[in-house]
Enzyme design. Sequence first.
Site, short mmCIF file in Angstrom:
data_model
loop_
_atom_site.label_atom_id
_atom_site.label_comp_id
_atom_site.label_asym_id
_atom_site.label_seq_id
_atom_site.Cartn_x
_atom_site.Cartn_y
_atom_site.Cartn_z
N ASP A 1 0.83 -1.22 0.00
CA ASP A 1 0.00 0.00 0.00
C ASP A 1 0.86 1.26 0.00
O ASP A 1 0.35 2.36 -0.23
CB ASP A 1 -0.97 0.01 1.20
CG ASP A 1 -0.27 -0.01 2.56
OD1 ASP A 1 0.97 -0.12 2.60
OD2 ASP A 1 -0.98 0.09 3.59
N GLU A 2 2.17 1.11 0.27
CA GLU A 2 3.01 2.31 0.41
C GLU A 2 3.17 3.06 -0.92
O GLU A 2 3.55 4.23 -0.93
CB GLU A 2 4.37 1.93 1.02
CG GLU A 2 4.17 1.23 2.35
CD GLU A 2 5.41 1.08 3.21
OE1 GLU A 2 6.35 1.87 3.05
OE2 GLU A 2 5.42 0.17 4.07
N TYR B 1 12.00 3.00 -0.95
CA TYR B 1 11.34 1.69 -1.00
C TYR B 1 10.03 1.77 -1.79
O TYR B 1 9.82 1.02 -2.75
CB TYR B 1 11.06 1.18 0.42
CG TYR B 1 10.07 0.02 0.47
CD1 TYR B 1 10.39 -1.20 -0.11
CD2 TYR B 1 8.82 0.16 1.08
CE1 TYR B 1 9.47 -2.26 -0.08
CE2 TYR B 1 7.91 -0.89 1.11
CZ TYR B 1 8.25 -2.09 0.53
OH TYR B 1 7.35 -3.14 0.55
N ALA C 1 9.00 4.03 -3.82
CA ALA C 1 9.22 4.43 -5.22
C ALA C 1 9.64 3.22 -6.05
O ALA C 1 9.19 3.04 -7.19
CB ALA C 1 10.29 5.52 -5.30
N LYS D 1 8.89 0.07 -5.39
CA LYS D 1 7.74 -0.84 -5.55
C LYS D 1 6.75 -0.26 -6.56
O LYS D 1 6.17 -0.99 -7.37
CB LYS D 1 7.05 -1.07 -4.20
CG LYS D 1 7.84 -1.90 -3.20
CD LYS D 1 8.12 -3.33 -3.64
CE LYS D 1 6.89 -4.20 -3.68
NZ LYS D 1 7.24 -5.63 -3.95
N TYR E 1 9.76 6.33 16.71
CA TYR E 1 10.17 7.45 15.87
C TYR E 1 9.24 8.65 16.09
O TYR E 1 8.00 8.49 16.11
CB TYR E 1 10.11 7.07 14.38
CG TYR E 1 11.06 5.99 13.93
CD1 TYR E 1 12.08 5.50 14.76
CD2 TYR E 1 10.95 5.45 12.64
CE1 TYR E 1 12.94 4.51 14.32
CE2 TYR E 1 11.81 4.45 12.20
CZ TYR E 1 12.80 3.98 13.05
OH TYR E 1 13.65 2.99 12.60
P1 NAD Z 1 11.46 -9.88 3.41
O1 NAD Z 1 12.49 -8.80 3.36
O2 NAD Z 1 11.18 -10.57 4.69
O3 NAD Z 1 11.84 -11.02 2.35
C1 NAD Z 1 12.33 -10.73 1.07
C2 NAD Z 1 12.92 -12.01 0.50
O4 NAD Z 1 13.39 -11.71 -0.83
C3 NAD Z 1 14.10 -12.57 1.29
O5 NAD Z 1 13.97 -13.96 1.43
C4 NAD Z 1 15.31 -12.21 0.41
O6 NAD Z 1 16.38 -13.15 0.55
C5 NAD Z 1 14.70 -12.26 -0.99
N1 NAD Z 1 15.43 -11.41 -1.93
C6 NAD Z 1 15.83 -10.13 -1.76
N2 NAD Z 1 16.50 -9.70 -2.85
C7 NAD Z 1 16.50 -10.74 -3.75
C8 NAD Z 1 17.01 -10.90 -5.06
N3 NAD Z 1 17.68 -9.91 -5.68
N4 NAD Z 1 16.82 -12.09 -5.68
C9 NAD Z 1 16.14 -13.11 -5.05
N5 NAD Z 1 15.66 -13.00 -3.81
C10 NAD Z 1 15.83 -11.83 -3.15
O7 NAD Z 1 10.15 -9.21 2.78
P2 NAD Z 1 8.61 -9.46 3.15
O8 NAD Z 1 8.23 -8.55 4.25
O9 NAD Z 1 8.38 -10.91 3.25
O10 NAD Z 1 7.93 -8.89 1.83
C11 NAD Z 1 7.68 -9.74 0.71
C12 NAD Z 1 7.00 -8.94 -0.37
O11 NAD Z 1 5.77 -8.41 0.11
C13 NAD Z 1 7.80 -7.73 -0.86
O12 NAD Z 1 7.65 -7.62 -2.24
C14 NAD Z 1 7.16 -6.55 -0.13
O13 NAD Z 1 7.30 -5.37 -0.88
C15 NAD Z 1 5.72 -7.01 -0.07
N6 NAD Z 1 4.94 -6.47 1.06
C16 NAD Z 1 5.41 -6.54 2.33
C17 NAD Z 1 4.63 -6.07 3.38
C18 NAD Z 1 5.08 -6.18 4.82
O14 NAD Z 1 4.41 -5.67 5.71
N7 NAD Z 1 6.19 -6.84 5.11
C19 NAD Z 1 3.38 -5.51 3.13
C20 NAD Z 1 2.92 -5.45 1.79
C21 NAD Z 1 3.71 -5.94 0.77
P1 TYD Z 2 8.02 -0.57 9.74
O1 TYD Z 2 7.75 -1.82 10.50
O2 TYD Z 2 9.42 -0.25 9.34
O3 TYD Z 2 7.05 -0.58 8.48
P2 TYD Z 2 6.73 0.59 7.39
O4 TYD Z 2 7.64 1.72 7.59
O5 TYD Z 2 6.96 -0.11 6.09
O6 TYD Z 2 5.30 0.94 7.63
O7 TYD Z 2 7.50 0.65 10.60
C1 TYD Z 2 6.14 0.73 11.03
C2 TYD Z 2 5.95 2.05 11.73
O8 TYD Z 2 6.73 2.05 12.93
C3 TYD Z 2 6.45 3.24 10.92
O9 TYD Z 2 5.57 4.34 11.16
C4 TYD Z 2 7.82 3.53 11.50
C5 TYD Z 2 7.68 3.13 12.95
N1 TYD Z 2 8.91 2.60 13.61
C6 TYD Z 2 9.31 3.11 14.85
O10 TYD Z 2 8.66 4.01 15.43
N2 TYD Z 2 10.43 2.60 15.42
C7 TYD Z 2 11.18 1.62 14.83
O11 TYD Z 2 12.24 1.19 15.39
C8 TYD Z 2 10.76 1.09 13.56
C9 TYD Z 2 11.53 0.02 12.87
C10 TYD Z 2 9.61 1.62 13.00
#
Ligand code: NAD
Ligand code: TYD
Length: 354
Positions: free
Chosen positions: A136-137, A160, A162, A164, A217
């Site tokens: 959603d970012e 990040y 940008a 995505k 933060y």
């Molecule tokens: P994560 O950082 O935990 O995992 C990313 C994985 O991608 C890792 O296993 C890493 O080794 C692999 N990777 C990174 N660069 C690579 C490359 N060049 N080639 C092959 N593998 C590579 O991320 P996540 O939180 O599990 O997110 C997964 C996806 O979901 C991402 O595309 C992220 O943008 C999206 N997403 C995440 C969230 C969230 O809250 N975490 C929310 C919405 C969407």
């Molecule tokens: P994060 O888990 O990094 O996810 P995103 O920035 O992708 O939403 O952060 C979630 C929220 O928490 C965000 O508003 C930033 C804040 N935050 C802190 O206040 N302290 C921290 O140490 C971290 C990692 C995030």
Amino acid sequence: MSDYTKKIMVTGGAGFIGSHVVRLFVNKYPSYLILNVDALTYAGNLENLRDVENLRNYQFERADITDGEALSVLFEKYGIDSVIHLAAESHVDRSILDPLAFARTNVLGTANLLQACLNQWKADFSLKRFYHVSTDEVYGSLGKNGLFTEETSYDPRSPYSASKASSDHFVMAYYHTYDLPVVMSNCSNNYGSHHFPEKLIPLMINNIKNSKPLPVYGKGENIRDWLWVNDHARAIDVIFHNGISGQKYNIGGFNEWKNLDLVYLLCSIMDKKLGREPGESAKLINFVKDRPGHDLRYAIDATRLNKELGWEPSLQFEEGLEKTVDWYLQNEEWVNHVTSGDYQKYYENQYAKR
Ligand code: NAD
Ligand code: TYD
């Protein structure tokens, strides 16, 4: 390979969300081959998949998605007919420190995967699917009111988001230009087990447990919309099978929390679990310098997914947080492994200056 009804490449399957998607698909669909392709960066951890690694329909290949030649070899070797693309650099704070790593994996890597699909599948797109997992970012930052819908204009503000947003545009460009059968989803913040402790919830759980300062933060007023990771994986399952090609779906929990309120809630859950006096963990809260360009509020309208495909979240937030805290308390070894080495250096660098 030929006895499988689908042969799906899941990129980033060793990461947080990817490992939940792999686990769900491997267990639920024994007739599908699930090929996990992951470069195993600091965020990728095969320990996340120990419970499925020996199953017949699961395979792992270490490869970087920016390496087109390696992808072609894997497409040929396994006869891949579908991709669920999760591999990405995923942490906003890291994107501020090293934006080009995000351009490389998230933009170039996605374009590379799309091109591999086009090259491999162009003779026949029927029964093929490229599923792009996004965030959603990409929509930017909301004020106090309103929700992100699928029609909200993109307005990414961190390196990040940008990267995505750019990857999302490449996906749609391949749909419009080449008819590649793509589908995409944009999800809100996930939480749950196996979440790398650089993100808010697992970082706070780890610090509360170890009685370390809790770095909030700014004033902690930013708002995020939290969804249990297993519910995201369920949504991916539904969209992968029933989503319309060329369509995008927002995924969210209708569950907005101000960061500071969330940290207080975690503190009170953990006071109980750790046998501390009520209010003891909250004393660790430490307001630190704000993140540059910190988006104020994210909130998803997931009506389309609910109305058209019948998905809804399965769990209340408090219940999900309790489960998550329990998992972290019971999996100390996992936390110790992922927080050693490189992560330790990153943590010191990230918080020393604040
Ligand atoms: P994560 O950082 O935990 O995992 C990313 C994985 O991608 C890792 O296993 C890493 O080794 C692999 N990777 C990174 N660069 C690579 C490359 N060049 N080639 C092959 N593998 C590579 O991320 P996540 O939180 O599990 O997110 C997964 C996806 O979901 C991402 O595309 C992220 O943008 C999206 N997403 C995440 C969230 C969230 O809250 N975490 C929310 C919405 C969407
Ligand atoms: P994060 O888990 O990094 O996810 P995103 O920035 O992708 O939403 O952060 C979630 C929220 O928490 C965000 O508003 C930033 C804040 N935050 C802190 O206040 N302290 C921290 O140490 C971290 C990692 C995030």
